[in-house]
Design an enzyme around this catalytic site. Structure first.
Site, mmCIF file in Angstrom:
data_model
loop_
_atom_site.group_PDB
_atom_site.id
_atom_site.type_symbol
_atom_site.label_atom_id
_atom_site.label_comp_id
_atom_site.label_asym_id
_atom_site.label_seq_id
_atom_site.Cartn_x
_atom_site.Cartn_y
_atom_site.Cartn_z
ATOM 1 N N GLU A 213 6.320 -10.355 -0.902
ATOM 2 C CA GLU A 213 5.916 -11.192 0.240
ATOM 3 C C GLU A 213 5.396 -12.556 -0.233
ATOM 4 O O GLU A 213 4.279 -12.970 0.106
ATOM 5 C CB GLU A 213 4.876 -10.462 1.116
ATOM 6 C CG GLU A 213 5.440 -9.188 1.729
ATOM 7 C CD GLU A 213 4.643 -8.600 2.878
ATOM 8 O OE1 GLU A 213 3.504 -9.026 3.117
ATOM 9 O OE2 GLU A 213 5.179 -7.698 3.553
ATOM 10 N N GLU A 339 9.780 -2.040 2.354
ATOM 11 C CA GLU A 339 8.649 -1.640 3.194
ATOM 12 C C GLU A 339 9.159 -1.482 4.619
ATOM 13 O O GLU A 339 9.682 -2.446 5.197
ATOM 14 C CB GLU A 339 7.510 -2.684 3.160
ATOM 15 C CG GLU A 339 6.803 -2.738 1.825
ATOM 16 C CD GLU A 339 5.574 -3.645 1.810
ATOM 17 O OE1 GLU A 339 4.920 -3.805 2.864
ATOM 18 O OE2 GLU A 339 5.278 -4.189 0.728
HETATM 19 O O1 AHR Z 1 1.999 -1.909 3.257
HETATM 20 C C1 AHR Z 1 0.858 -2.698 3.474
HETATM 21 C C2 AHR Z 1 1.119 -4.166 3.205
HETATM 22 O O2 AHR Z 1 2.091 -4.628 4.092
HETATM 23 C C3 AHR Z 1 1.680 -4.508 1.866
HETATM 24 O O3 AHR Z 1 0.711 -4.613 0.888
HETATM 25 C C4 AHR Z 1 2.326 -5.832 2.103
HETATM 26 O O4 AHR Z 1 3.412 -6.053 1.252
HETATM 27 C C5 AHR Z 1 2.734 -5.767 3.570
HETATM 28 O O5 AHR Z 1 2.353 -6.866 4.267
#
Ligand code: AHR
Length: 540
Positions: A213, A339
């Protein structure tokens, strides 16, 4: 209030190359509907990589401590410090990989803090500690470092996927980590140091995420700035075995417009440069953080809103794939959805210190199944996907605290879907009713049945979801070639849409056998409302 209708029309709608849906005459709500599923078993589809069923673990709240790591001296059953029940269940679902150590945590993590004598490891700052409730210390103890992580991978049979620190780290620190992990003893000194710390054999890490990110917690960069830094990080990547699979930071897929600008900007900036990009990370949260929706108390509208929002991941996959194809016409770069999950507003954590822990319900199991079916159907585009996160955080398969441990409804979906891994995607065509839902933004439609199919040798795996809260679906499955010799099935369902498993009542939601009626090249199953089914059919 949500109202449900079915549509009386015969129309056909293609949803992807490998699954399509059509609508047949509807029936009133609350009554059984019909669906025809046609499957073409062939060996020409893409392989469903096991990595579509990947996991994600971050040093965040209760994920590592004490979800995964209880320590070797704990009273909780463990294998060298790793929670035993967690290991056993990970093996049961055939876990393909773990992404670690973050997440936002990764861009502040210095791998050297987590090696050597555990009693001498430093206590360090954790990106998430600022969110800890008053009096709770979430600084990083570094008891779980790369050696402990690799032990988890070895014991569970998972491949490691490491995220490099681009935020506060340097290319040198990254390259040293690569050498520490992968150099054979007898080459560079870092290999001897690894051996002295207990692991003579190289870890053989193949998957490397270059940052996380970077548009946000990973450095707040523009795609152009990130592309420049990416090249610096990968150009002198140490060439030890295995050849790396390099994953660049990609878009925040759940935003409006799905963040296509990031993908375009990054690939534009990479034009004319020699730097390999094997994977583009996509994050897609079914994002209810700033909405009133709660995890465990919701109505029918809430049920459908979450499922509809989650299904948007299919457009995100297709949208970014098309954008990437403009720069990369052979599609060398694949999507890495590292994610994904439903993320609700805070307030229902199992323990205030277990930041972002959520007691998932049957709704989230349905979301899981629909998402995994979408991944299967796009197996040609996706190299890996990691649910965020495996334990005690967001879309978890488990909740654990001390000696208490429970599987969430989402866990059972991974268990039921595991046969898809390493199978060949089979074309599936569905004709079924359509659910017409009156949500807060007016009427919307939703497929009354969706799913995916895959084949491995003589075994055909078919997974199906019936999201309706009212109607069962009598489903007839037909093969375009060959016969079905026998079949068995499992179903995950519950009369209550809000059903969940708790430490005190761990078996409220769990899978059960589903009767499968085999006749020649046809199979008939009845899918109850709110149900997820997995069929294993032996074909000739
Ligand atoms: O999964 C929680 C957070 O969500 C992670 O650390 C980040 O990559 C995303 O914003």
């Amino acid at each position: 209030m949500v109202r449900f209708h079915t549509v009386n029309r015969r129309a056909f709608l293609s949803t992807s190359a490998f699954a399509s849906v059509g609508f047949i005459a509807g029936v009133p709500p609350g009554v059984a509907g019909d669906a025809e599923v046609e499957i073409t078993p062939s060996s020409s589809g893409p392989e469903i990589s096991p990595h579509l069923y990947g996991q994600f673990l971050e040093h965040l709240g209760g994920v590592i401590y004490d979800g995964v790591w209880v320590g070797p001296k704990s009273k909780v059953a463990n294998v060298d410090g790793i929670r035993k029940q967690f290991l056993d269940d990970m093996k049961r679902i055939g876990v393909p990989d773990f992404r670690w150590p973050g997440g936002c945590f990764a861009d502040g993590y210095h791998w050297r803090d987590g090696i050597g004598d555990s009693a001498k490891r430093p206590r360090t700052y954790n990106y998430w500690q600022v969110q800890a409730p008053r009096g709770v210390d979430l600084t990083e103890t570094n008891q779980f470092g790369i050696h402990e992580f690799m032990k988890l991978c070895r014991l569970s049979g998972a491949e490691p996927y490491l995220a490099a620190n681009m935020g506060s780290g340097s290319p040198a620190e990254f390259h040293d980590w690569v050498s520490y992990c992968n150099a054979p003893v007898g080459s560079v000194s870092l290999a001897a140091e690894r051996a002295a710390n207990g692991d003579r054999d190289p870890f053989g890490v193949r998957w490397w995420g270059v940052g996380n990110e970077s548009w946000g917690c990973g450095g707040n960069m523009t795609p152009q700035e990130y592309a420049t830094l990416y090249r610096r990080f990968v150009t002198q990547f140490p060439a030890f075995e295995p050849r790396p699979y390099l994953v660049a930071v990609g878009p925040r897929g759940h935003t409006e417009g799905m963040d296509i600008g990031w993908t375009n900007g990054f690939f534009e900036s990479m034009q004319g440069h020699r730097a390999v990009v094997d994977g583009l990370s996509v994050h897609f949260y079914t994002d209810f953080r700033n909405k009133p929706e709660r995890v465990t108390t919701f109505d029918a509208k809430g049920w459908y809103d979450v499922l509809l929002e989650g299904a948007r991941i299919e457009q995100v996959i297709e949208g970014h794939w098309a954008a990437m194809g403009k720069f990369d016409t052979t599609h060398h770069t694949k999507l890495v959805i590292d994610e994904w999950g439903v993320w609700y507003r805070v307030g229902e954590e199992i323990d205030p210190a277990y930041l972002l822990s959520q007691p998932l319900t049957m709704r989230d199991a349905m979301h899981t199944a629909m998402t995994l079916d979408i991944f299967n159907r796009h197996a040609d585009k996706i190299a890996m996907a990691n649910v965020a996160q495996t334990i005690n955080c967001i879309h978890s398969l488990f909740l654990a605290e001390g000696d208490r441990f429970v599987r969430t409804p989402a866990y059972y979906v991974f268990e039921m879907y595991r046969n898809h891994m390493r199978s060949t995607l089979a074309a599936m065509h569905i004709k079924c009713d359509v659910l017409k839902i009156s949500g807060k933004n007016g009427p919307v439609t939703m497929q009354a049945l969706s799913g995916s199919a895959s084949i491995k040798g003589k075994t055909l795996t078919v997974t199906l979801t019936n999201p309706s809260l009212d109607s069962s679906v009598t489903t007839r499955i037909r093969l375009t070639a060959g016969s079905i010799v026998e079949g068995q099935g499992r179903v995950l369902m519950h009369p209550e849409m809000t059903a969940k498993n708790t430490f005190d009542r761990p078996d409220q939601v769990k899978s059960a056998p589903l009767p499968v009626n085999v006749r020649g090249n046809r199979v008939e199953v009845s899918l109850p409302p709110r149900s997820i089914a997995a069929l294993e059919l032996r074909i000739s």
